[in-house]
Motif scaffolding. Structure first.
Motif, PDB file in Angstrom:
ATOM      1  N   PHE A  55       7.944  -6.385   6.982  1.00 31.74           N
ATOM      2  CA  PHE A  55       7.128  -5.277   7.260  1.00 31.74           C
ATOM      3  C   PHE A  55       7.134  -4.183   6.091  1.00 31.74           C
ATOM      4  O   PHE A  55       5.864  -3.805   5.935  1.00 31.74           O
ATOM      5  CB  PHE A  55       7.424  -4.358   8.537  1.00 31.74           C
ATOM      6  CG  PHE A  55       6.544  -3.389   9.146  1.00 31.74           C
ATOM      7  CD1 PHE A  55       5.439  -3.869   9.656  1.00 31.74           C
ATOM      8  CD2 PHE A  55       6.707  -2.154   8.806  1.00 31.74           C
ATOM      9  CE1 PHE A  55       4.490  -2.854  10.174  1.00 31.74           C
ATOM     10  CE2 PHE A  55       6.068  -1.099   9.389  1.00 31.74           C
ATOM     11  CZ  PHE A  55       4.543  -1.410  10.005  1.00 31.74           C
ATOM     12  N   ILE A  56       8.275  -3.946   5.598  1.00 31.95           N
ATOM     13  CA  ILE A  56       8.354  -3.087   4.603  1.00 31.95           C
ATOM     14  C   ILE A  56       7.701  -3.704   3.368  1.00 31.95           C
ATOM     15  O   ILE A  56       6.789  -2.877   2.516  1.00 31.95           O
ATOM     16  CB  ILE A  56       9.597  -2.517   4.259  1.00 31.95           C
ATOM     17  CG1 ILE A  56      10.272  -1.671   5.347  1.00 31.95           C
ATOM     18  CG2 ILE A  56       9.904  -1.814   2.778  1.00 31.95           C
ATOM     19  CD1 ILE A  56      11.934  -1.642   5.468  1.00 31.95           C
ATOM     20  N   TYR A  57       7.944  -4.571   3.128  1.00 37.08           N
ATOM     21  CA  TYR A  57       7.384  -5.420   1.981  1.00 37.08           C
ATOM     22  C   TYR A  57       5.628  -5.421   2.202  1.00 37.08           C
ATOM     23  O   TYR A  57       4.894  -5.279   1.009  1.00 37.08           O
ATOM     24  CB  TYR A  57       7.823  -6.922   1.839  1.00 37.08           C
ATOM     25  CG  TYR A  57       7.099  -7.881   0.782  1.00 37.08           C
ATOM     26  CD1 TYR A  57       6.984  -7.506  -0.593  1.00 37.08           C
ATOM     27  CD2 TYR A  57       6.123  -8.772   1.387  1.00 37.08           C
ATOM     28  CE1 TYR A  57       6.334  -8.520  -1.350  1.00 37.08           C
ATOM     29  CE2 TYR A  57       5.379  -9.701   0.366  1.00 37.08           C
ATOM     30  CZ  TYR A  57       5.424  -9.431  -0.884  1.00 37.08           C
ATOM     31  OH  TYR A  57       4.843 -10.337  -1.564  1.00 37.08           O
ATOM     32  N   GLY A  58       5.260  -5.794   3.470  1.00 37.60           N
ATOM     33  CA  GLY A  58       3.672  -5.553   3.654  1.00 37.60           C
ATOM     34  C   GLY A  58       3.179  -4.550   3.275  1.00 37.60           C
ATOM     35  O   GLY A  58       2.053  -4.461   2.565  1.00 37.60           O
ATOM     36  N   LEU A  59       3.782  -3.150   3.706  1.00 30.04           N
ATOM     37  CA  LEU A  59       3.307  -2.003   3.336  1.00 30.04           C
ATOM     38  C   LEU A  59       3.227  -1.772   1.851  1.00 30.04           C
ATOM     39  O   LEU A  59       2.105  -1.141   1.190  1.00 30.04           O
ATOM     40  CB  LEU A  59       4.382  -0.945   3.991  1.00 30.04           C
ATOM     41  CG  LEU A  59       4.204  -0.460   5.645  1.00 30.04           C
ATOM     42  CD1 LEU A  59       5.232   0.565   5.930  1.00 30.04           C
ATOM     43  CD2 LEU A  59       2.834  -0.001   5.735  1.00 30.04           C
ATOM     44  N   TYR A  60       4.461  -2.179   0.992  1.00 28.38           N
ATOM     45  CA  TYR A  60       4.292  -2.088  -0.540  1.00 28.38           C
ATOM     46  C   TYR A  60       3.228  -2.887  -0.980  1.00 28.38           C
ATOM     47  O   TYR A  60       2.631  -2.344  -1.991  1.00 28.38           O
ATOM     48  CB  TYR A  60       5.636  -2.736  -0.998  1.00 28.38           C
ATOM     49  CG  TYR A  60       5.832  -2.892  -2.395  1.00 28.38           C
ATOM     50  CD1 TYR A  60       5.994  -1.906  -3.412  1.00 28.38           C
ATOM     51  CD2 TYR A  60       5.643  -4.158  -2.815  1.00 28.38           C
ATOM     52  CE1 TYR A  60       5.856  -2.234  -4.382  1.00 28.38           C
ATOM     53  CE2 TYR A  60       5.943  -4.499  -4.070  1.00 28.38           C
ATOM     54  CZ  TYR A  60       5.991  -3.547  -5.231  1.00 28.38           C
ATOM     55  OH  TYR A  60       5.963  -3.684  -6.434  1.00 28.38           O
ATOM     56  N   ARG A  61       2.950  -3.994  -0.472  1.00 28.45           N
ATOM     57  CA  ARG A  61       2.117  -4.817  -0.669  1.00 28.45           C
ATOM     58  C   ARG A  61       0.781  -4.209  -0.724  1.00 28.45           C
ATOM     59  O   ARG A  61      -0.230  -4.340  -1.346  1.00 28.45           O
ATOM     60  CB  ARG A  61       1.708  -6.380  -0.244  1.00 28.45           C
ATOM     61  CG  ARG A  61       2.781  -7.226  -0.868  1.00 28.45           C
ATOM     62  CD  ARG A  61       2.428  -7.913  -2.066  1.00 28.45           C
ATOM     63  NE  ARG A  61       1.217  -8.436  -2.192  1.00 28.45           N
ATOM     64  CZ  ARG A  61       0.081  -8.685  -3.043  1.00 28.45           C
ATOM     65  NH1 ARG A  61       0.250  -8.026  -3.998  1.00 28.45           N
ATOM     66  NH2 ARG A  61      -0.683  -9.327  -2.828  1.00 28.45           N
ATOM     67  N   MET A  62       0.475  -3.713   0.404  1.00 26.81           N
ATOM     68  CA  MET A  62      -0.811  -3.100   0.687  1.00 26.81           C
ATOM     69  C   MET A  62      -1.177  -1.945  -0.244  1.00 26.81           C
ATOM     70  O   MET A  62      -2.362  -1.876  -0.768  1.00 26.81           O
ATOM     71  CB  MET A  62      -0.832  -2.699   2.163  1.00 26.81           C
ATOM     72  CG  MET A  62      -1.584  -3.191   3.107  1.00 26.81           C
ATOM     73  SD  MET A  62      -1.064  -2.737   4.873  1.00 26.81           S
ATOM     74  CE  MET A  62      -2.978  -2.548   5.552  1.00 26.81           C
ATOM     75  N   ARG A  63      -0.054  -1.060  -0.352  1.00 29.50           N
ATOM     76  CA  ARG A  63      -0.200   0.025  -1.572  1.00 29.50           C
ATOM     77  C   ARG A  63      -0.861  -0.525  -2.931  1.00 29.50           C
ATOM     78  O   ARG A  63      -1.640  -0.172  -3.371  1.00 29.50           O
ATOM     79  CB  ARG A  63       1.142   0.594  -1.480  1.00 29.50           C
ATOM     80  CG  ARG A  63       0.888   2.113  -1.135  1.00 29.50           C
ATOM     81  CD  ARG A  63       2.086   2.996  -1.395  1.00 29.50           C
ATOM     82  NE  ARG A  63       2.297   3.082  -3.004  1.00 29.50           N
ATOM     83  CZ  ARG A  63       3.002   4.026  -3.475  1.00 29.50           C
ATOM     84  NH1 ARG A  63       3.551   4.929  -2.715  1.00 29.50           N
ATOM     85  NH2 ARG A  63       3.183   4.091  -4.811  1.00 29.50           N
ATOM     86  N   GLN A  64      -0.206  -1.499  -3.186  1.00 31.19           N
ATOM     87  CA  GLN A  64      -0.208  -2.184  -4.456  1.00 31.19           C
ATOM     88  C   GLN A  64      -1.797  -2.774  -4.523  1.00 31.19           C
ATOM     89  O   GLN A  64      -2.566  -2.336  -5.479  1.00 31.19           O
ATOM     90  CB  GLN A  64       0.622  -3.602  -4.614  1.00 31.19           C
ATOM     91  CG  GLN A  64       1.071  -3.948  -6.019  1.00 31.19           C
ATOM     92  CD  GLN A  64       2.102  -4.772  -5.860  1.00 31.19           C
ATOM     93  OE1 GLN A  64       2.076  -5.731  -5.142  1.00 31.19           O
ATOM     94  NE2 GLN A  64       2.845  -4.805  -6.998  1.00 31.19           N
ATOM     95  N   ILE A  65      -2.176  -3.487  -3.555  1.00 35.93           N
ATOM     96  CA  ILE A  65      -3.672  -3.845  -3.440  1.00 35.93           C
ATOM     97  C   ILE A  65      -4.630  -2.715  -3.575  1.00 35.93           C
ATOM     98  O   ILE A  65      -5.452  -2.950  -4.210  1.00 35.93           O
ATOM     99  CB  ILE A  65      -3.629  -4.740  -2.285  1.00 35.93           C
ATOM    100  CG1 ILE A  65      -2.839  -6.107  -2.385  1.00 35.93           C
ATOM    101  CG2 ILE A  65      -5.260  -5.141  -1.822  1.00 35.93           C
ATOM    102  CD1 ILE A  65      -2.824  -6.830  -0.968  1.00 35.93           C
TER     103      ILE A  65
END
Lengths: 248, 105
Positions: A55-65
């Motif tokens: 979930f945390i990785y997902g949040l990080y990826r979303m920000r990056q995207i």
């Protein structure tokens, strides 16, 4: 000037979605997801612990995207989330005489990679747990692992494999969505079998029984999900919402 | 363009076929949710298991539940239709501008 044909196509998608929902009107019970209270507390905590880093990785990826992409990433994230919303609300009858619903994670997996789905999917699972008594808060971790972590990651692996074998994008997306959907139910079956082994045949026996309930029912639905995913993908590409060349 | 449109129609047709087939194949099916069968199986494997927590809120009736499911589906469909419709309009507008520019020059 809106071309009549394109507009009709949109209308038909809406009509089919409504039709599918209303088709299932008399069917009162839930489909898939581990229900509230059906996992012992220890296992609930375990699955939450497994789901958290994703979930945390997902949040990080979303920000990056959102920050880096020069395409309309925000809009497409919304579209992918909405797609999960729609598909997981459709309870579709299956050849086994029971009903279940698709997951809708394939589209987002192909466009953004598997990471972001854990965030988009968690929103959907939370909505269903709170408002529909479908799934549960204590089993949220376990349901996340099956639907929005294992599903997308396996789907992504299938997508990469298909692309490496030089299959065209439509077929690759179809297979990605089918497998992401189906593996979700396989995971659910295993999650249940580990906790509730068969009195005579142990974990394996239980796994086979749960698989015969969940995974077999799911086969035609997974195919339907694959087809719908390609359809929306076609609409996305033909309206220049996303560059096809960005999908390697 | 035409090819994609045709493909979409075929895809839609196949989805509908997949949804209708079960009513012919499993004529006597009750079409209940597969997770209710799963819950039954849990009770068979471990009859002593006690459900230790219940949902905070359960829809009071089947009608309310299907209403909420429909709301969920409609929200999603609305967003998808808006985004694709919007992009479609933009594309048309761009094409028109290009067309006009060409006609002038």
């Amino acid at each position: 000037m809106l071309s009549a044909r394109k507009f009709k196509r949109l209308l038909i998608i809406v009509a089919v979605a409504v039709l599918l929902v209303s088709l299932n009107y008399p069917i009162t019970v839930h489909a898939m997801h581990i229900m509230e209270g059906m996992l012992p507390p220890g296992w609930c905590i375990f699955w939450f612990a497994v789901a958290a880093p994703f979930f945390i990785y997902g949040l990080y990826r979303m920000r990056q995207i959102v920050r880096d992409s020069n395409q309309n990433a925000k809009i497409m994230l919304a579209l992918c989330g909405a797609f999960v919303f729609v598909l997981s609300s459709l309870k579709i009858p299956s050849v086994t005489g029971s009903s279940s619903h698709p997951t809708g994670v394939g589209l987002g997996t192909v466009l953004f990679g598997p990471g972001v789905l854990s965030v988009l999917g968690a929103i959907v699972l939370l909505f269903q747990a709170l408002l529909l008594a479908h799934g549960g808060l204590t089993t949220l971790g376990a349901n996340m692992v099956s639907m929005v972590i294992v599903g997308p990651f396996v789907g992504y692996a299938v997508w990469r494999l298909c692309r490496a074998l030089r299959m065209n994008r439509s077929i690759s997306i179809f297979l990605c969505a089918v497998f992401a959907d189906w593996i979700t139910y396989v995971t659910t079956s295993i999650q249940l079998a580990v906790v509730y082994p068969d009195p005579n045949n142990g974990v394996l026996g239980a796994a086979i029984k749960f698989l015969s309930i969940y995974a077999v029912t799911q086969i035609p639905l997974a195919i339907a999900e694959g087809l719908l995913t390609v359809l929306v993908y076609n609409l996305v590409i033909s309206n220049h919402l996303w560059e096809e060349s960005a999908l390697r | 363009m035409k090819r994609k449109t045709l493909q979409n129609w075929i895809l839609l047709g196949l989805v509908i076929v997949l949804c209708v087939i079960p009513f012919f194949v499993a004529k006597n099916g009750s079409f209940t949710g597969s997770d209710d069968q799963g819950t039954e199986q849990i009770h068979k494997n471990d009859p002593s298991y006690k459900v230790w927590i219940h949902p905070l809120w359960t829809p009071p009736s089947a009608e309310v539940e299907s209403f909420l499911f429909t709301v969920q589906g409609s929200i999603g469909t609305g967003i998808i239709a808006y985004i694709i419709g919007n992009a479609h309009g933009k594309r048309k507008a761009r094409q028109e501008i290009q067309q006009n520019a060409k006609n002038k020059s």
